[in-house]
Design a protein around this motif. Structure first.
Motif, PDB file in Angstrom:
ATOM      1  N   GLU A 116       0.842  -1.196   0.000  1.00 46.74           N
ATOM      2  CA  GLU A 116       0.000   0.000   0.000  1.00 46.74           C
ATOM      3  C   GLU A 116       0.873   1.240   0.000  1.00 46.74           C
ATOM      4  OE1 GLU A 116      -3.962  -1.242   2.467  1.00 46.74           O
ATOM      5  OE2 GLU A 116      -2.126  -0.969   3.660  1.00 46.74           O
ATOM      6  N   GLY A 117       0.469   2.246  -0.803  1.00 40.92           N
ATOM      7  CA  GLY A 117       1.209   3.499  -0.829  1.00 40.92           C
ATOM      8  C   GLY A 117       0.965   4.262  -2.110  1.00 40.92           C
ATOM      9  N   PRO A 118       1.371   5.536  -2.151  1.00 43.92           N
ATOM     10  CA  PRO A 118       1.076   6.396  -3.307  1.00 43.92           C
ATOM     11  C   PRO A 118       1.706   5.928  -4.612  1.00 43.92           C
ATOM     12  CG  PRO A 118       2.532   7.504  -1.735  1.00 43.92           C
ATOM     13  CD  PRO A 118       2.021   6.279  -1.054  1.00 43.92           C
ATOM     14  N   ALA A 119       2.823   5.210  -4.555  1.00 46.00           N
ATOM     15  CA  ALA A 119       3.447   4.753  -5.797  1.00 46.00           C
ATOM     16  C   ALA A 119       2.533   3.849  -6.600  1.00 46.00           C
ATOM     17  CB  ALA A 119       4.757   4.027  -5.488  1.00 46.00           C
ATOM     18  N   LEU A 120       1.625   3.155  -5.914  1.00 46.18           N
ATOM     19  CA  LEU A 120       0.741   2.207  -6.590  1.00 46.18           C
ATOM     20  C   LEU A 120      -0.364   2.900  -7.380  1.00 46.18           C
ATOM     21  CD1 LEU A 120       0.440  -0.416  -3.706  1.00 46.18           C
ATOM     22  CD2 LEU A 120       2.117  -0.312  -5.554  1.00 46.18           C
ATOM     23  N   GLN A 121      -0.427   4.216  -7.277  1.00 45.89           N
ATOM     24  CA  GLN A 121      -1.374   4.967  -8.098  1.00 45.89           C
ATOM     25  C   GLN A 121      -0.917   5.072  -9.554  1.00 45.89           C
ATOM     26  OE1 GLN A 121      -2.035   8.759  -6.181  1.00 45.89           O
ATOM     27  NE2 GLN A 121      -2.682   7.792  -4.250  1.00 45.89           N
ATOM     28  N   HIS A 122       0.316   4.647  -9.810  1.00 48.62           N
ATOM     29  CA  HIS A 122       0.850   4.598 -11.177  1.00 48.62           C
ATOM     30  C   HIS A 122       1.212   3.141 -11.487  1.00 48.62           C
ATOM     31  CE1 HIS A 122       1.050   8.962 -11.059  1.00 48.62           C
ATOM     32  NE2 HIS A 122       1.644   8.855  -9.888  1.00 48.62           N
ATOM     33  N   PRO A 123       0.209   2.302 -11.749  1.00 52.02           N
ATOM     34  CA  PRO A 123       0.431   0.855 -11.842  1.00 52.02           C
ATOM     35  C   PRO A 123       1.271   0.456 -13.055  1.00 52.02           C
ATOM     36  CG  PRO A 123      -1.799   1.394 -12.490  1.00 52.02           C
ATOM     37  CD  PRO A 123      -1.202   2.662 -11.951  1.00 52.02           C
ATOM     38  N   ALA A 124       1.950  -0.686 -12.892  1.00 53.30           N
ATOM     39  CA  ALA A 124       2.729  -1.259 -13.984  1.00 53.30           C
ATOM     40  C   ALA A 124       1.855  -2.061 -14.932  1.00 53.30           C
ATOM     41  CB  ALA A 124       3.835  -2.143 -13.410  1.00 53.30           C
ATOM     42  N   LEU A 125       0.800  -2.667 -14.385  1.00 49.67           N
ATOM     43  CA  LEU A 125      -0.103  -3.504 -15.169  1.00 49.67           C
ATOM     44  C   LEU A 125      -1.536  -3.168 -14.825  1.00 49.67           C
ATOM     45  CD1 LEU A 125       1.508  -7.015 -14.437  1.00 49.67           C
ATOM     46  CD2 LEU A 125       2.030  -5.539 -16.368  1.00 49.67           C
ATOM     47  N   GLN A 126      -2.396  -3.369 -15.798  1.00 43.47           N
ATOM     48  CA  GLN A 126      -3.838  -3.313 -15.534  1.00 43.47           C
ATOM     49  C   GLN A 126      -4.362  -4.727 -15.718  1.00 43.47           C
ATOM     50  OE1 GLN A 126      -5.777  -0.617 -14.391  1.00 43.47           O
ATOM     51  NE2 GLN A 126      -7.107  -2.386 -14.013  1.00 43.47           N
ATOM     52  N   LEU A 127      -4.615  -5.415 -14.609  1.00 43.18           N
ATOM     53  CA  LEU A 127      -5.095  -6.794 -14.664  1.00 43.18           C
ATOM     54  C   LEU A 127      -6.616  -6.812 -14.661  1.00 43.18           C
ATOM     55  CD1 LEU A 127      -2.585  -8.417 -12.138  1.00 43.18           C
ATOM     56  CD2 LEU A 127      -2.410  -8.269 -14.645  1.00 43.18           C
ATOM     57  N   GLU A 128      -7.172  -7.998 -14.915  1.00 44.17           N
ATOM     58  CA  GLU A 128      -8.624  -8.113 -15.006  1.00 44.17           C
ATOM     59  C   GLU A 128      -9.301  -7.720 -13.695  1.00 44.17           C
ATOM     60  OE1 GLU A 128      -9.001 -11.826 -18.161  1.00 44.17           O
ATOM     61  OE2 GLU A 128      -8.585 -12.225 -16.034  1.00 44.17           O
ATOM     62  N   HIS A 129      -8.689  -8.074 -12.566  1.00 44.84           N
ATOM     63  CA  HIS A 129      -9.352  -7.842 -11.279  1.00 44.84           C
ATOM     64  C   HIS A 129      -8.955  -6.524 -10.623  1.00 44.84           C
ATOM     65  CE1 HIS A 129      -5.521  -9.685 -10.240  1.00 44.84           C
ATOM     66  NE2 HIS A 129      -5.651  -9.183  -9.021  1.00 44.84           N
ATOM     67  N   CYS A 130      -7.779  -5.977 -10.968  1.00 47.00           N
ATOM     68  CA  CYS A 130      -7.339  -4.728 -10.337  1.00 47.00           C
ATOM     69  C   CYS A 130      -6.009  -4.288 -10.960  1.00 47.00           C
ATOM     70  CB  CYS A 130      -7.154  -4.910  -8.824  1.00 47.00           C
ATOM     71  SG  CYS A 130      -5.782  -6.005  -8.376  1.00 47.00           S
ATOM     72  N   PRO A 131      -5.594  -3.028 -10.712  1.00 51.56           N
ATOM     73  CA  PRO A 131      -4.245  -2.619 -11.134  1.00 51.56           C
ATOM     74  C   PRO A 131      -3.201  -3.379 -10.320  1.00 51.56           C
ATOM     75  CG  PRO A 131      -5.625  -0.725 -10.593  1.00 51.56           C
ATOM     76  CD  PRO A 131      -6.343  -1.921 -10.084  1.00 51.56           C
ATOM     77  N   ASP A 132      -1.984  -3.439 -10.866  1.00 54.60           N
ATOM     78  CA  ASP A 132      -0.911  -4.157 -10.175  1.00 54.60           C
ATOM     79  C   ASP A 132       0.392  -3.384 -10.288  1.00 54.60           C
ATOM     80  OD1 ASP A 132       0.487  -6.748  -9.129  1.00 54.60           O
ATOM     81  OD2 ASP A 132       1.544  -6.266 -10.984  1.00 54.60           O
ATOM     82  N   GLY A 133       1.137  -3.339  -9.176  1.00 55.98           N
ATOM     83  CA  GLY A 133       2.493  -2.835  -9.193  1.00 55.98           C
ATOM     84  C   GLY A 133       2.582  -1.326  -9.350  1.00 55.98           C
ATOM     85  N   ALA A 134       3.763  -0.904  -9.800  1.00 53.10           N
ATOM     86  CA  ALA A 134       4.036   0.534  -9.903  1.00 53.10           C
ATOM     87  C   ALA A 134       5.121   0.796 -10.932  1.00 53.10           C
ATOM     88  CB  ALA A 134       4.475   1.088  -8.549  1.00 53.10           C
ATOM     89  N   VAL A 135       5.035   1.962 -11.551  1.00 55.82           N
ATOM     90  CA  VAL A 135       6.101   2.502 -12.392  1.00 55.82           C
ATOM     91  C   VAL A 135       6.511   3.837 -11.778  1.00 55.82           C
ATOM     92  CG1 VAL A 135       6.738   3.364 -14.676  1.00 55.82           C
ATOM     93  CG2 VAL A 135       5.233   1.371 -14.476  1.00 55.82           C
ATOM     94  N   SER A 136       7.820   4.030 -11.604  1.00 57.24           N
ATOM     95  CA  SER A 136       8.296   5.262 -10.979  1.00 57.24           C
ATOM     96  C   SER A 136       8.018   6.470 -11.871  1.00 57.24           C
ATOM     97  CB  SER A 136       9.793   5.158 -10.697  1.00 57.24           C
ATOM     98  OG  SER A 136      10.530   5.009 -11.901  1.00 57.24           O
TER      99      SER A 136
END
Length: 340
Positions: free
Chosen positions: A249-269
């Motif tokens: 959990e954290g603000p970095a996850l607002q810029h996800p690396a992937l958009q999966l079927e169930h939810c966003p995933d990961g982060a891109v700096s």
């Protein structure tokens, strides 16, 4: 029934088989119904005297000799592969000769590394110079560093720091290198990793590398699912699986690396130098791998179809087994009856 299989390519095959029998108890030895010799190169006639001796000495039959399959790839289980095979390099030589540019990719061999088959598509890629780097080994220059999964993230993070990887990663990023964290590698990139229940060892918390603004807490219930989605970088399709105890959990996850079927995933700096995801199997999609290699600095990436390659090599192995082992005899030994 038990069949002992020995790898003749390693040398000492008869010593391995006879020595194993000698170390077994009488009841265990009685369960051994025969031998198979694997990865034989050359003329079988030259090996035949040894096979005759083995059968006479042990009283047990040699059920077959499997040939060494050149240009062959089979996914390992827990052990890291001893070296990078060359298969795809031969099959797409024409494309490689047209462009000699190769992307240098390194992965640290964590003491508790997991899911290392994530990197098989890169090991086989004709445009990638891939290396595993052990703890304590000199860390070479690279275009892309990938932090892999781990069965003990906090412990492996300590090992990374002791081996100087934290400083090497900082330097790598200062010189515009790219960094990927997968699963446990993702967790290492955050601000902190908390294990209040002692899921992976002693309860407690560890500071992360602090490269992305999120924290991870290990929970009792593991996340396990097959997933599909798209890569944020170039909207390329991806498919794979998640298996992790961490909740990040954290603000970095607002810029996800992937958009999966169930939810966003990961982060891109924000500077797009760091890519973090929980997805295993990231490099099995040719389109996604092309996009990631292009992001990492390879101008003209052309990724072979890893799934097709894997299935073709499994078929090659099945053909070799069918040709060089006595199938009916094996079925009889295991009480399966003759094949119709």
């Amino acid at each position: 029934p038990v069949i002992l299989i020995a790898d003749i390519d390693r040398g000492g095959v008869f010593a391995h088989l006879v020595g194993t029998l000698e170390l077994l108890s009488d009841s265990e030895r009685a369960r051994v119904v025969g031998f198979v010799i694997n990865r034989f190169r050359g003329d079988i006639a030259l090996l035949q005297p040894g096979l005759d001796w083995l059968e006479k000495y042990t009283g047990k039959p040699v059920l077959g000799v499997l040939p060494y399959l050149h240009d062959f790839h089979l996914e390992a289980e827990d052990a890291l592969p001893p070296s990078s095979p060359l298969p795809c390099r031969e099959r797409v030589r024409e494309r490689v000769e047209a462009s000699e540019e190769k992307l240098r990719v390194i992965v640290p061999v964590l003491p508790h590394i997991s899911n290392h088959t994530d990197f098989d598509p890169l090991r086989l890629h004709p445009q990638v110079e891939f290396s595993y780097v052990t703890m304590g080994e000199t860390i070479p220059a690279a275009d892309l560093i990938i932090l892999p999964g781990s069965k003990s993230v906090r412990g492996d993070l300590d090992s990374l720091r002791r081996a100087g990887w934290d400083a090497a990663i900082d330097k790598h990023l200062r010189y515009s290198g790219k960094l990927i964290g997968i699963c446990g590698g993702l967790q290492m990139l955050g601000r902190a990793l908390h294990d209040p229940l002692g899921i992976e060892g002693e309860p407690g918390s560890s500071a992360g590398l602090g490269l992305l603004e999120f924290d991870t807490t290990l929970a009792a219930e593991k996340q396990l699912r097959n997933v599909r989605g798209t890569l944020a970088l170039e909207d390329a399709p991806v498919a794979g699986y998640e298996i992790h105890a961490g909740i990040s959990e954290g603000p970095a996850l607002q810029h996800p690396a992937l958009q999966l079927e169930h939810c966003p995933d990961g982060a891109v700096s924000d500077d797009r130098q760091i890519f973090a995801t929980y997805l295993h199997g990231l490099f099995e999609s040719p389109q996604a791998t092309d996009a990631l290699l292009h992001w990492a600095g390879l101008a003209d990436a052309s990724t072979p179809d890893y799934h097709a390659r894997r299935e073709a090599d499994i078929d090659r192995l099945a053909d070799a087994v069918e040709q060089h082992l006595d199938g009916n005899r094996l079925r009889a030994l295991f009480g399966l009856g003759e094949r119709i």
